[in-house]
Design an enzyme around this catalytic site. Structure first.
Site, mmCIF file in Angstrom:
data_model
loop_
_atom_site.group_PDB
_atom_site.id
_atom_site.type_symbol
_atom_site.label_atom_id
_atom_site.label_comp_id
_atom_site.label_asym_id
_atom_site.label_seq_id
_atom_site.Cartn_x
_atom_site.Cartn_y
_atom_site.Cartn_z
ATOM 1 N N LYS A 1 74.437 -18.918 63.712
ATOM 2 C CA LYS A 1 73.322 -18.124 64.228
ATOM 3 C C LYS A 1 73.024 -18.427 65.692
ATOM 4 C CE LYS A 1 71.245 -16.669 59.970
ATOM 5 N NZ LYS A 1 70.152 -16.582 59.041
ATOM 6 N N LYS A 56 80.084 -12.801 54.629
ATOM 7 C CA LYS A 56 79.118 -12.881 53.529
ATOM 8 C C LYS A 56 78.197 -11.663 53.529
ATOM 9 C CE LYS A 56 75.368 -15.385 53.880
ATOM 10 N NZ LYS A 56 74.077 -15.967 53.519
ATOM 11 N N LYS A 106 71.374 -10.038 54.540
ATOM 12 C CA LYS A 106 70.245 -9.115 54.753
ATOM 13 C C LYS A 106 70.240 -8.576 56.164
ATOM 14 C CE LYS A 106 67.278 -12.184 52.095
ATOM 15 N NZ LYS A 106 66.789 -13.490 52.547
HETATM 16 N N1 AQP Z 1 76.214 -13.167 49.906
HETATM 17 C C1 AQP Z 1 75.641 -14.018 49.069
HETATM 18 N N2 AQP Z 1 76.235 -14.336 47.888
HETATM 19 C C2 AQP Z 1 75.648 -15.183 47.019
HETATM 20 N N3 AQP Z 1 74.444 -15.766 47.237
HETATM 21 C C3 AQP Z 1 73.819 -15.479 48.380
HETATM 22 N N4 AQP Z 1 72.639 -15.872 48.908
HETATM 23 C C4 AQP Z 1 72.466 -15.276 50.111
HETATM 24 N N5 AQP Z 1 73.504 -14.501 50.414
HETATM 25 C C5 AQP Z 1 74.372 -14.596 49.361
HETATM 26 C C6 AQP Z 1 71.704 -16.768 48.222
HETATM 27 O O1 AQP Z 1 70.463 -16.096 48.085
HETATM 28 C C7 AQP Z 1 69.416 -17.057 48.116
HETATM 29 C C8 AQP Z 1 68.326 -16.586 49.039
HETATM 30 O O2 AQP Z 1 68.819 -16.483 50.349
HETATM 31 P P1 AQP Z 1 67.819 -16.595 51.564
HETATM 32 O O3 AQP Z 1 66.748 -15.603 51.398
HETATM 33 O O4 AQP Z 1 67.374 -17.970 51.715
HETATM 34 O O5 AQP Z 1 68.608 -16.212 52.829
HETATM 35 P P2 AQP Z 1 70.054 -16.275 53.306
HETATM 36 O O6 AQP Z 1 70.935 -17.197 52.565
HETATM 37 O O7 AQP Z 1 69.975 -16.529 54.742
HETATM 38 O O8 AQP Z 1 70.410 -14.801 52.939
HETATM 39 P P3 AQP Z 1 71.095 -13.730 53.801
HETATM 40 O O9 AQP Z 1 71.122 -12.528 52.973
HETATM 41 O O10 AQP Z 1 72.400 -14.215 54.305
HETATM 42 O O11 AQP Z 1 70.102 -13.485 55.004
HETATM 43 P P4 AQP Z 1 70.347 -13.484 56.554
HETATM 44 O O12 AQP Z 1 71.170 -12.300 56.839
HETATM 45 O O13 AQP Z 1 68.959 -13.380 57.103
HETATM 46 O O14 AQP Z 1 71.009 -14.780 56.912
HETATM 47 C C9 AQP Z 1 70.044 -18.377 48.546
HETATM 48 O O15 AQP Z 1 70.177 -19.183 47.389
HETATM 49 C C10 AQP Z 1 71.390 -17.994 49.068
HETATM 50 O O16 AQP Z 1 72.353 -19.001 48.841
#
Ligand code: AQP
Length: 326
Positions: free
Chosen positions: A110, A192, A195
């Site tokens: 990031k 991956k 969001k």
């Molecule tokens: N692609 C994924 N596959 C499986 N698990 C996932 N998690 C996130 N992406 C995947 C799991 O979802 C939980 C909540 O995630 P978070 O809200 O803490 O944020 P994150 O991991 O930062 O999710 P994103 O979607 O990747 O958001 P951005 O784009 O903002 O970085 C966690 O348990 C995570 O492991």
């Protein structure tokens, strides 16, 4: 057994979050005392529009309930309602090393070396460690992308326990699923599902309508050899679809490979659309029922009270061990 985990209220909760984390949250309710947090302090590590953030907090709370988390049985609450998270986060920041924080891949991805990266993004793992250690959690159900952060949490807990006494913190363990632990982007199966990805076609959000679900799956990136086989290295697109199918349906990858042998990608995709729509439409319905209800607000108030009671007990112990206060 105490279970703790959280989701950031950053909008677009997708099937990666669901299959990697939320599905585990639901299942674990039969195995232990579960505490599920909406981690709004984490969400502000990158600037957020305040009104949007407030809405997303309630969106995640409603989704927790919609996927099957029992708001009475489990503790569901908003992180900023419990001051112990911020206090413990500082204490753990002081017990973590800049070297280990610099090695976190999520930070490196990031920040990309940019000097105007918010410091919060750098110390994020200490806040995550605080979230977990505050509740003496034994188990932390998360997706694979959080493995490194869980390891760091364990390292910090062990480091402090060695110095101040073995029972200062419970050393937690991560729990990861076999299928669904790393759902990849539909339009780029080497990244991956996330969001924050710009393309809507990269993900299926839990609240997407049937048409959008169909479009994203039917357009998903595959390959040209036409064989339905799980092979992450050489066939990341088809492997991702098989994983998602398996996680939604409970069928093993092997049984899917056998069942679809000799068939085209179009058939696999069409069936996956059906499986995904069947799984997601009841979630959408329940979400619509609860999102603006008094039940949800009452549950969050009750959750904050119950979470605070546990957190305050831990903080008393921690302040004492560190020699803080009068
Ligand atoms: N692609 C994924 N596959 C499986 N698990 C996932 N998690 C996130 N992406 C995947 C799991 O979802 C939980 C909540 O995630 P978070 O809200 O803490 O944020 P994150 O991991 O930062 O999710 P994103 O979607 O990747 O958001 P951005 O784009 O903002 O970085 C966690 O348990 C995570 O492991």
């Amino acid at each position: 057994m105490r279970v703790f985990s959280g989701v950031q209220p950053t909008g677009n909760i997708h099937i990666g979050n669901y299959l990697g984390a939320l599905k585990q949250f639901v299942a674990l309710q039969d195995e232990g005392d579960c505490i599920y947090c909406i981690v709004d302090l984490h969400a502000i590590t990158l600037p957020k529009e305040p009104k949007e953030l407030k809405n997303h907090i309630l969106d995640v709370a409603a989704l927790y309930s919609a996927v099957g988390i029992d708001l009475k049985k489990s503790i569901v609450f908003v992180q900023s309602d419990v001051p112990g998270h911020a206090e413990l986060s500082w204490i753990l920041t002081c017990s973590s090393y800049t070297g280990e924080l610099s090695r976190m891949t999520q930070f490196k991805d990031k920040a990309k070396g940019d000097e105007s990266t918010p410091t919060g993004l750098f110390v994020y793992p200490a806040l995550m460690a605080a979230d977990i250690l505050l509740y003496d959690a034994d188990i932390v159900p998360v997706g694979n992308d959080q493995k490194q952060h869980i390891e760091l949490t364990r390292d910090i807990a062990i480091r402090i326990n060695n110095r101040l006494g073995d029972d200062t913190f419970v050393v937690p363990a991560g729990r990861f699923l076999k299928e669904g632990a790393r759902v990849m982007a539909l339009d780029d199966p080497t990244a991956k599902m996330s969001k924050s990805a710009e393309s809507e076609m990269s993900r299926i959000s839990l609240l997407d309508d049937d048409g959008k679900i169909k479009k994203a799956i039917m357009r998903s990136t595959t390959d040209s050899d036409g064989e339905i086989r799980y092979d992450i290295e050489n066939k990341p697109g088809i492997s991702n679809l098989l994983s998602i199918y398996s996680a939604f349906s409970g069928r093993s990858i092997e049984s899917l490979e056998q069942g679809y042998a000799g068939q085209g990608y179009g058939t696999l995709k069409k069936d996956l659309v059906e499986v995904a729509v069947d799984a997601l439409s009841p979630i959408r319905d329940r979400y619509a029922e609860i999102r603006h209800s008094g039940e949800l607000k009452a549950a969050l108030e009750d959750g904050a009270e119950r979470a605070n009671a546990i957190a305050e007990r831990t903080m008393k112990r921690v302040r004492e061990r560190f020699g803080l206060g009068r």
